[in-house]
Design a protein around this motif. Structure first.
Motif, PDB file in Angstrom:
ATOM      1  N   MET A   1    -103.067  30.996  23.900  1.00 19.35           N
ATOM      2  CA  MET A   1    -103.934  29.966  24.467  1.00 19.35           C
ATOM      3  C   MET A   1    -105.317  30.054  23.833  1.00 19.35           C
ATOM      4  N   ASN A   2    -105.925  28.907  23.725  1.00 21.46           N
ATOM      5  CA  ASN A   2    -107.234  28.833  23.134  1.00 21.46           C
ATOM      6  C   ASN A   2    -108.265  29.113  24.224  1.00 21.46           C
ATOM      7  N   LEU A   3    -108.806  30.299  24.166  1.00 16.95           N
ATOM      8  CA  LEU A   3    -109.700  30.701  25.238  1.00 16.95           C
ATOM      9  C   LEU A   3    -110.962  29.846  25.234  1.00 16.95           C
TER      10      LEU A   3
ATOM     11  N   LEU B   1    -115.681  38.221  26.065  1.00 23.42           N
ATOM     12  CA  LEU B   1    -114.569  37.308  25.814  1.00 23.42           C
ATOM     13  C   LEU B   1    -113.300  38.096  25.510  1.00 23.42           C
ATOM     14  N   GLN B   2    -113.461  39.115  24.704  1.00 21.62           N
ATOM     15  CA  GLN B   2    -112.308  39.931  24.340  1.00 21.62           C
ATOM     16  C   GLN B   2    -111.830  40.767  25.524  1.00 21.62           C
TER      17      GLN B   2
ATOM     18  N   ARG C   1    -105.695  43.647  17.557  1.00 18.60           N
ATOM     19  CA  ARG C   1    -107.078  44.102  17.505  1.00 18.60           C
ATOM     20  C   ARG C   1    -107.141  45.578  17.105  1.00 18.60           C
TER      21      ARG C   1
ATOM     22  N   ARG D   1    -123.355  28.928  24.610  1.00 22.89           N
ATOM     23  CA  ARG D   1    -124.328  29.765  23.933  1.00 22.89           C
ATOM     24  C   ARG D   1    -125.732  29.615  24.492  1.00 22.89           C
ATOM     25  N   ASN D   2    -125.836  28.808  25.499  1.00 20.37           N
ATOM     26  CA  ASN D   2    -127.165  28.559  26.061  1.00 20.37           C
ATOM     27  C   ASN D   2    -128.100  27.918  25.058  1.00 20.37           C
TER      28      ASN D   2
ATOM     29  N   GLU E   1    -125.630  37.223  22.846  1.00 25.01           N
ATOM     30  CA  GLU E   1    -124.515  36.663  22.096  1.00 25.01           C
ATOM     31  C   GLU E   1    -123.447  37.717  21.825  1.00 25.01           C
TER      32      GLU E   1
ATOM     33  N   MET F   1    -109.693  38.916  27.946  1.00 27.12           N
ATOM     34  CA  MET F   1    -108.336  38.795  27.442  1.00 27.12           C
ATOM     35  C   MET F   1    -107.534  40.047  27.774  1.00 27.12           C
TER      36      MET F   1
ATOM     37  N   GLU G   1    -114.582  28.575  25.159  1.00 28.91           N
ATOM     38  CA  GLU G   1    -115.708  29.149  24.444  1.00 28.91           C
ATOM     39  C   GLU G   1    -116.832  29.460  25.416  1.00 28.91           C
TER      40      GLU G   1
ATOM     41  N   ILE H   1    -109.804  34.276  18.727  1.00 26.24           N
ATOM     42  CA  ILE H   1    -109.990  35.709  18.510  1.00 26.24           C
ATOM     43  C   ILE H   1    -109.194  36.198  17.321  1.00 26.24           C
TER      44      ILE H   1
ATOM     45  N   THR I   1    -104.352  29.235  16.228  1.00 28.28           N
ATOM     46  CA  THR I   1    -105.225  28.418  17.068  1.00 28.28           C
ATOM     47  C   THR I   1    -106.073  29.299  17.960  1.00 28.28           C
TER      48      THR I   1
ATOM     49  N   GLN J   1    -119.514  37.753  23.204  1.00 29.58           N
ATOM     50  CA  GLN J   1    -118.311  37.867  22.377  1.00 29.58           C
ATOM     51  C   GLN J   1    -117.432  39.020  22.853  1.00 29.58           C
TER      52      GLN J   1
END
Lengths: 1123, 207
Positions: free
Chosen positions: B183-185, B158-159, A107, B190-191, B151, B162, B187, A141, A138, B155
Motif C-alpha cells: 500500500m502507498n503509505l 513513517l517507517q 530494509r 511537510r508543513n 523532516e 509500518m 505522505e 519506502i 508503488t 521520515q
C-alpha cells in the motif's frame, strides 16, 4: 570500563521491558550484547564472537528460520562486523533478504548490503534486479531504499542498468523521492561523469523545482559542475544570486530555519558556488556584491552556524573580483574570528588568514599578537594551522625565526602525516631563503634528523643535487660543500646510532664527494668514521652500499685501510655488499683505473651516460649466440602483455622540450631539433624533475588582487607613500602592534612576545610587502640551481662564460654589450632580465636593453636571410612539376643510363634558356644532372653553371662550362653530391651565366631543395648480419607510426610503401615484425625494426650516427602521411 | 563529501560505523588488488587510529583535526563532537564546511534524542539498525540529504509506523500482509505552504 558495564547491567532490564511490539529485542541479540558487555578481555570477546558466528551460520542455513528471525540474525551479523569480525558468509543472505522479503526485511537486507559490500563487490550483481524492481514499486519506502542503496554501493559498470529509472524519479510527485534521485545522480556523476552527461537539462529542472529541498540537493551537482568548468555556468549567476536573496529575505518556510537562521546549509552551498563563479571575473562578481554585502550584514547573530556562513562569505569576498568596501568588512569579520575566545572560530580565523594573506599581507600584521599566542596554544591543530600561516608569510628576513618555530613544533610532534607535510615545507623554505651556508646546512641537518626515514625521497635528492650542481660561483659552492663536510664530520664523531638512514646516506655521499675539500682533516679520519658506521647493527644494507661507494671515492693513499675493509666485507652475506667490496679492492689497487672511473672534480653535467649500454654489446652477442633469449625492454614486454590495446606507450615522441619549442614554428621543417630532443631523451626524466624543483624555488606568493583592485605589477622601487593610514611601515611595527592590540599592562612576557612578533613579521610592511609578494621582485633564491647547458643557452653563469658558450655568432656582441651596462655583482638578475623581463630594471638598463634586443633581432633576420630561407618557387621537388619532355633522359650519358633516376623536372627558364634536372641515385653519391636547353634559334655562348650548397659536398663532374650551345640543342652537366651529415631538406642555389650577344652576359638563377631521402640507399644485409649490426649500434629512437591498413597485410603494405618512397631494403618480415635496413649513401647504416602494435607501427631505429634515425623517421612519417 | 561517520565510546568501542568511501592501503590502491577483507581491516585500523587521535584531545580544544596518515591526504579532515560517553566523528573532504558539519552532528544527535527520548549510549548499542535508518535520512551516500530535524523525524516515524502495523498483522493471512506491504503509505505533510515559496529560476538556458 567497569563503570560502563555496571551502568549497562543496571540499565538492561528497564530497557528491555520498555520495548513493545515487533521492535522487541529477541533473546539472542540481548544475550549477545549482554555477554559482550560482561567480558573482561579481548581474548574472551574473540571466543564469544566465534561461537556466535558459528551459531549464526547454523541458523541461516537452516530451512526453518523465518524471515523475522532472519532479520534479527542480520542485525547480529552487522554487530559482529562492526566489531571487526568476518561474517562474510552472511553477505549472500543479506542479498536474499533484500530480494525476497517484505518491506521490513528489505530494509534490513539493504542496510546490511550497504554496510557489508563495498563498491565493486561481485555479489552486488545479484542485487541489480531487486533494485530495478523496487525502483518501479508503488511503495514510497521501497523506492527510497532502492535509491539509497544505489547511491551507496553501485559501481560504475552497473550504473547504466538503473540510470533510466533513477532519471524518471526526477519527475516523481513526491519531493523526498526527487531529492534522493538528485543525490543518486550526483553520485553517478562523481564516479562516471560521462554517463550522466545527457541529463544536464534535468539538473536544471531540479534547480528550479518548486520544493526548496530538491533545489538544495541540486546545488551539490552544480557546485561540482561549476568547480570543473566555471565558464559554462556563468549565465546561472543571476539565478543563484536570486535564490540567495530570497533565502536571506526569509522567503523560505520557517521549517527551514535552524536556530532562526534561514536554511544555513543552503546559504553555505550558494556562497561557495558564487565564489567559484566570480573568481577572476569582474562582470560576474559585480552581480553578487549586493547579496554578499547583505549576507555579511545579516549574519550577526552569535551562533555557530552564522559563523559558518560568515566564513564562507569572507572566502567568497576574497575570491571574487575585489571590491574595497566588501574587503574591508570581510577583514573585520576575520578579525572577529581570530579574536574570538571560541577555539573553533579561532581555527577558522587562522584558516581565513592563511587564505587571505596571499592577497593582503597587512592583515597578518594586524593580528600578529594573536598569531604569536596561537603559536604557543595547547591545541595541536591550532598550532599546525598557525605554522601553515607563517609558512605563507615567510621571507628572507624572518625565515630563521619561522623555521625555528616549525622545527620546535616538529620535535614535539609525533603524527607521521604532519611531520611529512611540514618537514617538506621547512626544506623548501631553507632552500629558498637561507641567509647563509651554516644556517642552511644546520637546518637541513635538522630536517634530516627529524624527518628521518619518513622524508619524501625528493628532499634529500634536491639537497644533494643542489650541492653537486652548485650555483654560479664555484667559490661559493665550495664553501657550502666545505661547511657541509665539516658539519657532518662533527655529527659522525658524536652518537650515530639514532640517526635515520636517510641522513646517513646524505652524509656519506657528501663526504665521499667533497671530503677532499677539507685540507685539515686527515683522510684516515674520514675513512675511520665511515667504517665505524659499517659496523653498526642499525645501519641498513642500502646505507652500507652508500657508505661503501663513498669510501670508493675518497682518494688514494690509504690502501691499507681500504684493503682491510674490503677483506672483512668480502665474506658478507649480502651479495651487493660483497660486490661493492670487490670493486673497492680493485679500484684501490689500481689508481689509474680509479682515476678513469671516478674522475675527481669532473663537471656534473659533463658526464655522458651511454644509455644504450653499447659497451655490453659484445657480451650480449656472445650470450645470444649461446642461446640466450634476446632482451626485451620493459615497455616492449608491457606492450606484448596488452597487445590488443593500441595505447601509445612511447614516452618521448616529438614533444620537444619547452625551451626548444619556440623554434619549431615551421612545422618541424628543421630536423636538427629532433636530434636535440632525442639526445635529451636519455636524461629528460631527470631534467623534468629538475625543472619542477626549480619552478618550486621561483614560486613566490603572488599578489594580483589588492585592496584597490587589480595590481598591475607595481615597481618595487616606488612604494605607494600616499596609502591610507592602514599602511604600516616596517620600521614602526612595534608601534602598530601597540595601536591595534588592546594592550593590558606591558608585562615582561608581553615584551617577549612583541619581540618575537617583530622578528616574525619583519618585512611584511607596505613597502617590502609589495616586493615580497610581487613575483618578479622577490629576492632571488639564495641557492639558485645552475641551469643545464641545453636548457637555455642564454642564462649560464658569469658574463664571460655566457659569451663563450653562446652558440650563435650574433650573441657575442650582444652579450658583451649587455654586460657592459650592468654591474658584475648581479649576473643572475641581469641575465634573466636580458631574456624575459626588461621592464623590471632601471630606466637606463631598459633603454639599452631595447637597443640590444633590436640589434639581436636584426642579426637573426640576417641569419635567416643568409641560410634559412627556403626558396619555394621552382623547387626541384615541386608537387606538380611542369611537364618536361621525357626524352631528355635519353640524353643521359651511357654510363649513367642504367642507374635508377627520378623524373625530369623543370628548374627554371627564361626566353633563351630552360633548365631541367634529374636526380640519379648512385650508391656512393647523388648525381644531379642539369639539362640546359637552348630555346632560341641562335647560338648561345659561354654558358657556365655554378652550383652552391652549404650542407653538401658538391663536385662538378662534367659539362658545367660550355663555349657554345647550338640553337635548339640541349647540353648536359652533372654534379656529384655527397651528404656527410644528414639534414632533412637541403637547399641548392645556382646560377647559369650565358651570352646571347657578345659582351652581354645574362644570368639565370635557379634553386631547389633536396631531401635526405635522396641520399638514402638500401643496405643489403642478411638477417644474421642485421642482428649483429643491431647490437653494435648505439643511438636509437623509438616512435609509433601510422599503419596502412587498407590492404590485406598491413605490415607488408606499409613496408613496401616505405621502400618505394625511401629506397629501403626490407631484410625480412616475420609475423608481425619486419626488419629493414638502409644507409646514408655509402656511409652510416641505419637499421629499422618495425612491429605491428594494434593500429600503429612501432618503429625502432638504430644507427651509429646520432641524428640519422630522426631524419629517417621523419621521412617515414611523411611518406606514410602522403600515402 | 562525507567520507565516513564513526561513533565510538570513551573506550574506543565502536558503536556505529558508516563508510561512504572505501579507504584502502596506499600500496594496494590499484582496485583489483583490494578485496573486501582488506577494506574491512583498513576500516578497523582507521577506527583505532581515529580514536587514538580524538581521545587524546581535551574538551577545550577545537573540534577539527587534520586527517591522520591512514585517512590520508591534507584534503581530509576529522570533525568531531564529544557527548558524555560518545564521540561522533565525521571524516570529510575540503568541500564541506567545518562549522556546517559540526552543526550537522548536533542535528543528528538531537534527532536521535527525539527518536529515542533521552538518547544514551545503550540506545545506540541495542538499536544499531535504527540509528542507521535515522542516519540514512540525514546523509545519503556521503552527501548531506536533510538538515531539518522535523523532516528527519517524520521520515523515520513513517517507517516505524509500518513496522508497528506489520507487528499487528503478523498473524493475518498472507494476502492481507502483502496488501499492507504494497500500500502507498500516506505522505507526511511537510508543513510547507508551497505557495509561499517563490524561488524562481529565471531564464535558465539549456546547456
Amino acid at each position: 570500563m567497569s563503570d560502563v558495564v555496571e551502568k549497562t547491567l543496571t540499565a538492561l532490564p528497564g530497557l528491555f521491558e520498555s520495548q513493545t511490539g515487533a521492535a522487541k529485542i529477541t533473546n539472542r541479540l540481548r544475550q549477545l550484547i549482554k555477554s559482550i558487555t560482561e567480558l573482561t578481555s579481548k581474548h574472551e570477546e574473540e571466543n564469544l564472537i566465534k561461537r556466535e558466528l558459528s551459531a549464526i551460520k547454523e541458523q541461516v542455513s537452516s530451512p526453518n528460520t523465518t524471515m523475522k528471525q532472519m532479520r534479527e540474525i542480520m542485525v547480529r551479523a552487522m554487530y559482529c562486523e562492526m566489531l571487526g569480525y568476518d561474517a562474510s558468509f552472511t553477505y549472500i543472505h543479506a542479498i536474499k533478504l533484500a530480494q525476497q522479503g517484505g518491506v521490513l526485511e528489505k530494509r534490513v537486507g539493504y542496510l546490511a548490503v550497504s554496510l557489508f559490500l563495498n563498491e565493486g563487490h561481485e555479489l552486488l550483481l545479484l542485487l541489480v534486479n531487486t533494485v530495478l524492481k523496487d525502483l518501479q514499486s508503488t511503495n514510497l519506502i521501497e523506492v527510497c531504499m532502492a535509491l539509497t542503496v544505489v547511491a551507496q554501493v553501485f559501481p560504475k559498470d552497473m550504473i547504466p542498468a538503473v540510470l533510466p529509472l533513477v532519471e524518471d524519479k526526477l519527475s516523481h510527485p513526491k519531493e523526498i523521492i526527487r531529492r534522493k534521485a538528485v543525490l543518486a545522480l550526483y553520485k553517478f556523476y562523481l564516479i562516471a561523469p560521462n554517463q550522466v552527461q545527457h541529463i544536464h537539462a534535468k539538473f536544471c529542472k531540479a534547480l528550479s523545482d518548486k520544493d526548496p529541498g530538491v533545489m538544495a540537493s541540486s546545488l551539490h551537482i552544480y557546485l561540482q559542475l561549476i568547480r570543473e568548468s566555471p565558464d559554462s555556468y556563468k549565465d546561472l549567476t543571476g539565478s543563484f544570486v536570486t535564490i540567495l536573496k530570497q533565502v536571506l529575505g526569509g522567503k523560505l518556510p520557517v521549517d527551514f530555519n535552524y536556530h532562526s537562521v534561514p536554511a544555513p546549509w543552503l546559504q553555505i552551498q550558494l556562497l561557495r558556488i558564487l565564489s567559484l563563479l566570480g573568481k577572476e571575473d569582474q562582470s560576474t562578481s559585480e552581480l553578487m556584491y549586493e547579496v554578499l554585502d547583505e549576507s555579511l550584514r545579516r549574519a550577526e547573530m552569535n551562533h555557530n552556524i552564522t559563523y559558518a556562513i560568515l566564513y564562507e562569505c569572507v572566502k567568497a569576498v576574497y575570491t571574487i573580483h575585489p571590491k574595497a568596501e566588501l574587503l574591508e568588512k570581510a577583514a573585520r569579520c576575520i578579525g572577529n574570528f581570530v579574536l574570538s575566545p571560541k577555539i573553533n572560530l579561532k581555527y577558522l580565523g587562522l584558516k581565513a588568514l592563511t587564505y587571505v594573506v596571499q592577497h593582503d599581507a597587512k592583515l597578518a600584521l594586524q593580528h600578529q599578537m594573536t598569531i604569536i599566542e596561537c603559536l604557543d596554544h595547547s591545541d595541536f591543530t591550532i598550532k599546525r594551522e598557525t605554522l601553515e600561516l607563517l609558512f605563507r608569510i615567510t621571507n628572507a628576513q624572518n625565515v630563521t625565526v619561522i623555521v625555528e618555530k616549525m622545527l620546535d613544533f616538529l620535535r614535539s610532534c609525533n603524527d607521521e602525516h604532519t611531520i611529512i607535510h611540514l618537514i617538506g615545507k621547512v626544506a623548501e623554505l631553507a632552500e629558498k631563503f637561507a641567509p647563509d651556508n651554516s644556517w642552511f646546512i644546520q637546518t637541513m641537518n635538522d630536517v634530516f634528523s627529524i624527518g628521518g626515514d619518513l622524508l619524501q625521497q625528493d628532499v634529500p635528492n634536491n639537497f644533494l643535487r643542489l650541492l653537486a650542481e652548485g650555483s654560479e660561483s664555484k667559490e661559493e659552492d665550495d664553501q657550502l660543500r666545505l661547511y657541509a663536510v665539516e658539519s657532518y664530520l662533527t655529527v659522525l664523531k658524536g652518537h650515530t646510532s639514532h640517526l635515520p638512514q636517510c641522513f646517513l646516506q646524505v652524509m656519506s655521499w657528501v663526504l665521499g664527494e667533497y671530503a677532499h675539500l677539507q685540507e685539515s682533516v686527515d683522510r684516515r679520519e674520514v675513512i675511520r668514521l665511515l667504517t665505524q658506521l659499517l659496523d653498526q647493527r642499525s645501519v641498513s644494507s642500502e646505507t652500507r652500499v652508500w657508505i661503501l661507494s663513498a669510501l670508493t671515492k675518497i682518494p688514494e693513499g690509504q690502501t691499507d685501510l681500504i684493503l682491510d675493509l674490503a677483506e672483512s666485507l668480502s665474506s658478507s652475506q649480502d651479495t651487493v655488499l660483497r660486490q661493492q667490496a670487490q670493486e673497492l679492492r680493485h679500484l684501490s689497487q689500481d689508481s689509474q683505473l680509479r682515476e678513469w672511473v671516478l674522475p675527481r672534480g669532473a663537471p656534473w653535467d659533463g658526464i655522458e651516460v651511454d644509455s644504450s649500454l653499447s659497451f655490453l654489446d659484445g657480451f650480449v652477442s656472445e650470450a645470444l649466440a649461446a642461446g640466450a633469449a634476446p632482451y626485451k625492454p620493459p615497455h616492449q614486454r608491457q606492450e606484448e602483455l596488452c597487445e590488443d590495446r593500441a595505447l601509445n606507450l612511447e614516452p618521448y615522441s616529438f614533444s620537444l622540450p619547452v625551451s626548444l619549442s619556440s623554434c619549431s614554428i615551421t612545422d618541424r621543417q628543421s630536423p636538427t631539433l629532433l636530434s636535440v630532443s632525442s639526445g635529451l631523451s636519455g636524461n629528460s626524466a631527470e631534467l623534468s624533475q629538475k625543472a619542477g624543483s626549480s619552478t618550486l624555488i621561483l614560486e613566490g606568493v603572488k599578489r594580483v588582487w589588492g585592496k584597490d583592485g587589480y595590481l598591475p605589477q607595481k615597481e618595487a622601487t616606488a612604494p605607494p607613500v600616499d596609502e591610507p593610514s592602514a599602511a604600516v611601515q616596517p620600521a614602526s611595527q612595534q608601534e602598530a602592534a601597540e595601536r591595534i592590540e588592546p594592550r593590558p599592562e606591558p608585562s615582561t612576557q608581553n615584551q617577549d612576545k612583541q619581540q618575537l612578533a617583530s622578528s616574525l613579521f619583519v618585512g611584511l610592511g607596505v613597502g617590502s610587502s609589495v616586493s615580497l609578494l610581487g613575483k618578479s621582485e622577490a629576492p632571488p633564491p639564495r641557492f639558485r640551481k645552475k641551469p643545464r647547458p641545453h636548457e637555455s643557452s642564454s642564462s649560464s653563469g658569469t658574463s664571460k662564460r655566457s659569451s663563450d658558450s653562446s652558440s650563435h655568432s650574433s650573441r657575442n656582441t650582444t652579450d658583451s654589450f649587455l654586460y657592459g651596462s650592468f654591474p658584475e655583482e648581479e649576473p643572475a638578475t641581469s641575465i634573466s632580465t636580458f631574456d624575459h623581463t626588461p621592464k623590471s630594471t632601471t630606466a637606463n638598463g631598459l633603454s639599452q636593453n631595447k637597443d640590444t634586443k633590436e640589434d639581436r633581432h636584426a642579426n637573426t633576420s640576417q641569419i635567416l636571410g643568409g641560410d634559412m630561407v627556403i626558396v619555394r618557387p621552382s623547387t626541384i621537388q615541386d608537387k606538380h612539376p611542369p611537364s618536361v619532355s621525357s626524352d631528355l633522359t635519353a640524353l643521359l650519358p651511357a654510363d649513367l643510363k642504367d642507374l635508377p633516376h627520378s623524373d625530369v623536372i623543370s628548374l627554371t627558364s627564361d626566353p633563351s634558356l630552360s633548365l631541367s634536372s634529374c636526380r640519379l641515385f648512385r650508391d656512393e653519391a647523388l648525381l644531379l644532372v642539369i639539362f640546359i636547353s637552348n630555346c632560341t634559334e641562335t647560338v648561345i655562348k659561354d654558358v657556365a653553371v655554378q652550383l652552391t650548397c652549404e650542407e653538401l659536398k658538391t663536385a662538378s663532374l662534367r659539362g658545367n662550362v660550355m663555349d657554345c650551345l647550338e640553337a635548339r640543342s640541349t647540353s648536359v652537366c652533372h654534379y656529384a653530391l655527397l651528404m656527410d651529415d644528414p639534414h632533412t631538406n637541403v637547399s641548392l642555389t645556382g646560377t647559369v651565366s650565358y651570352q646571347t650577344q657578345p659582351g652581354h652576359t645574362n644570368t639565370l638563377p635557379f634553386s631547389g631543395t633536396l631531401s635526405t631521402a635522396d641520399f638514402i640507399r638500401p643496405l643489403v644485409v642478411t638477417t644474421e648480419e642485421y642482428g649483429k649490426l643491431w647490437l653494435s649500434l648505439s643511438h636509437d629512437v623509438k616512435q609509433n607510426l601510422k599503419l596502412l591498413t587498407d590492404a590485406g597485410d598491413p605490415l607488408r603494405t606499409t613496408l613496401n610503401a616505405l621502400k618505394d618512397a625511401l629506397q629501403l631494403h626490407v631484410v625480412d618480415i616475420i609475423g608481425s615484425e619486419g626488419i629493414v635496413a638502409c644507409r646514408l649513401l655509402s656511409g652510416a647504416p641505419c637499421l629499422l625494426h618495425c612491429r605491428v602494435n594494434g593500429a600503429a607501427l612501432a618503429m625502432w631505429l638504430r644507427s651509429p650516427h646520432p641524428a640519422l634515425p630522426d631524419f629517417i623517421l621523419y621521412h617515414c612519417q611523411r611518406a606514410l602521411a602522403h600515402h | 563529501m562525507i567520507k565516513a561517520i564513526l561513533i565510538f565510546n570513551n573506550h574506543g568501542k565502536p558503536r556505529l560505523i558508516r563508510f561512504y568511501q572505501y579507504f584502502l592501503n596506499m600500496q594496494l590502491q590499484i582496485k583489483h588488488l583490494c578485496t573486501n577483507k582488506m577494506a574491512e581491516d583498513m576500516q578497523q585500523q582507521i577506527i583505532r587510529e581515529t580514536f587514538h587521535l580524538v581521545s587524546k584531545r581535551d574538551d577545550n580544544v577545537c573540534n577539527f583535526l587534520e586527517g591522520g596518515s591512514l585517512i590520508g591526504g591534507s584534503d581530509y579532515k576529522l570533525i568531531y563532537r564529544h557527548y558524555a560517553t560518545l564521540y561522533f566523528v565525521f571524516c570529510v573532504d575540503s568541500s564541506e564546511s567545518e562549522l556546517g558539519i559540526l552543526d550537522l552532528i548536533q542535528v543528528f544527535v538531537e534527532t536521535l534524542d527525539k527518536c529515542f527520548e533521552n538518547v544514551c549510549e545503550l540506545d545506540l548499542i541495542f538499536h544499531m539498525d535504527k540509528v542507521h535508518y535515522i542516519l540514512q535520512e540525514v546523509v545519503m551516500g556521503g552527501m548531506v540529504l536533510e538538515t531539518n530535524m522535523n523532516e528527519i523525524v517524520a521520515q523515520v516515524e513513517l517507517q516505524n509506523r509500518m513496522e508497528k502495523s506489520e507487528g499487528g498483522l503478523s498473524g493475518a493471512p498472507a494476502r492481507a500482509v502483502s496488501a499492507v506491504k504494497n500500500m502507498n503509505l500516506p505522505e507526511i505533510p511537510r508543513n510547507i505552504n508551497i505557495g509561499d515559496i517563490n524561488i524562481k529560476v529565471p531564464s535558465l538556458s539549456p546547456f
